[in-house]
Design an enzyme around this catalytic site. Structure first.
Site, PDB file in Angstrom:
ATOM      1  N   GLU A 367       0.853  -1.199   0.000  1.00 49.24           N
ATOM      2  CA  GLU A 367       0.000   0.000   0.000  1.00 49.24           C
ATOM      3  C   GLU A 367       0.883   1.241   0.000  1.00 49.24           C
ATOM      4  O   GLU A 367       1.451   1.616   1.022  1.00 49.24           O
ATOM      5  CB  GLU A 367      -0.925  -0.019   1.214  1.00 49.24           C
ATOM      6  N   GLU A 376       6.015  -0.508   6.347  1.00 48.05           N
ATOM      7  CA  GLU A 376       4.554  -0.405   6.418  1.00 48.05           C
ATOM      8  C   GLU A 376       3.897  -0.491   5.044  1.00 48.05           C
ATOM      9  O   GLU A 376       2.743  -0.886   4.920  1.00 48.05           O
ATOM     10  CB  GLU A 376       4.151   0.912   7.087  1.00 48.05           C
TER      11      GLU A 376
END
Length: 412
Positions: A367, A376
């Site tokens: 993402e 992340e």
């Protein structure tokens, strides 16, 4: 093929009766939704006992159905969408069906996703975002409206089997959210109950490792004192409605926090000496099992020994910053491949060997818009174009589309 007859029992219960030519029995499949308080197994069985058929076999109906179950099998996946370059929800549905991943979690109730998943058979847990928790806690009518618009409106074509109320609230930085969580959970549940959906849609909330104290060795784990006063009433309510404890467990993060004292092989399900818990006389050959059993220990200490633990997030980053050396493609492949093998065994943990481990992997895609360290943004099993990030036995989107097309042609 036998004769099929549809039968409507009331507004929530419908059945299909199949009279097979080779048998004098009639198989009854309960479809759609049922109101648990109105149609108990005893009452429904009584209905069929009065029927004129020689023998009635009631399928997919038992006491467990009085409590909603949001997980089929052992393997699921999280569908995060904090990105501007990932495939459309329709393409994602195609990808997941081809991969035979049936259990899916999203972090909101986006209608484009709910519509795309309609008729796919995918089991979907929708999320009530943290930003709505205070509102839902304070206003029961708003909770009812949210459930009607984001759950009831899409049933039964979209198989919404769960609502996750918030994510990692307890142990987080907003104490007002801690106080609001239980109220939001109850108002969402009560809305489902009034709509006759409490037996169909399961209510949960996920917790991070931040709620625990003394998690090593596993048997010493308890809830932090400041968390326990909020956790115990929540667990009491979940115990009453049959919901599990949902844990976000990341051996990746645990290893990154202490790489000098943790063997990376232990975190990756690789061969290692593991750890020994003297209190329970149990040996652990991987960190995930230890994290889950630490959770069971904390639940038992709090008085909820029988509550099931489901892992709602776990994964390994394939790319990281310079201080995230463990975030590599090879480590991510190793963790996720070995985890998939571990789940396929359908076994429990050392402390709860009969409680089959179930887990949602984080995540489908990398993402690119997520904040924080590079890791992340790199937990995905698939790249933004739908190709695989690394090989653990799944195929990319183009292969998935070809596979489903060939199935359609063959079935036509």
């Amino acid at each position: 093929m036998g004769r099929r007859t549809s039968l409507k029992l009331d507004r929530w219960v419908s059945c299909d009766l199949y009279n097979e030519k080779s048998s004098s029995s009639v198989d009854v499949y309960v479809l759609g939704h049922f109101c648990a308080k109105d149609w108990s197994p005893k009452k429904l069985q009584g209905f069929f006992d009065r029927a004129t058929c020689p023998r009635m076999i009631l399928l997919l109906w038992n006491l467990e159905l009085l409590t909603a179950k949001a997980f089929t099998g052992t393997y699921g996946i999280n569908y995060g969408r904090i990105a501007d370059n990932i495939p459309s929800p329709d393409e994602v549905a195609t990808l997941l069906r081809a991969a035979k991943i049936k259990n899916v979690r999203i972090y909101d109730a986006d209608h484009s996703v709910l519509e795309a998943f309609s008729g796919t058979g995918l089991q979907l847990v929708v999320g009530l975002p943290n930003g709505l928790v205070k509102e839902m806690s304070a206003n029961a009518s708003h909770a009812m409206t949210w459930v009607k618009e984001n759950v009831q409106a899409f049933l039964p074509k979209t198989s919404i089997c769960g609502i996750a109320v918030g994510n990692e609230i307890l142990g987080g930085g907003d104490n007002e959210l801690w106080e609001a969580l239980l109220g939001a959970v109850k108002n969402i549940y009560n809305a489902l109950d009034k709509l006759g959906l409490a037996g169909v849609v399961q209510i949960t909330t996920s917790h991070s490792q931040a709620v625990f104290s003394n998690s090593y060795p596993p048997s010493s784990c308890i809830f932090k004192e400041n968390v326990a006063q909020f956790m115990k009433p929540l667990l009491e309510f979940f115990s009453q409605i049959g919901s599990p404890f949902c844990l976000n467990a990341y051996p990746f993060l645990a290893y990154m926090s202490d790489p000098e004292n943790i063997d990376i092989n232990y975190a990756l399900f690789q061969k290692t000496k593991g750890i020994y818990d003297m209190k329970t006389d149990l040996h652990y050959d991987n960190m995930l099992d230890a994290q889950i059993d630490a959770t069971y220990a904390a639940l038992e200490d709090a008085g909820f020994k029988k509550m099931e633990v489901i892992v709602t997030e776990t994964g390994w980053a394939s790319l990281g910053d310079s201080n995230e050396a463990a975030a590599t493609v090879n480590n991510a492949r190793t963790y996720n491949y070995n985890l998939r093998k571990r789940l396929a065994k359908k076994k429990g943990t050392p402390l709860r060997p009969k409680m089959v481990l179930k887990a949602y992997i984080f995540a489908i895609f990398n993402e690119n818009l997520k904040p924080g360290p590079t890791s992340e943004r790199n937990f995905g099993l698939f790249k933004p174009d739908g190709s695989i990030s690394y090989d653990i036995g799944f195929h990319g989107l183009s292969s998935a589309e070809s596979s489903l097309l060939s199935l359609k042609v063959r079935d036509s």
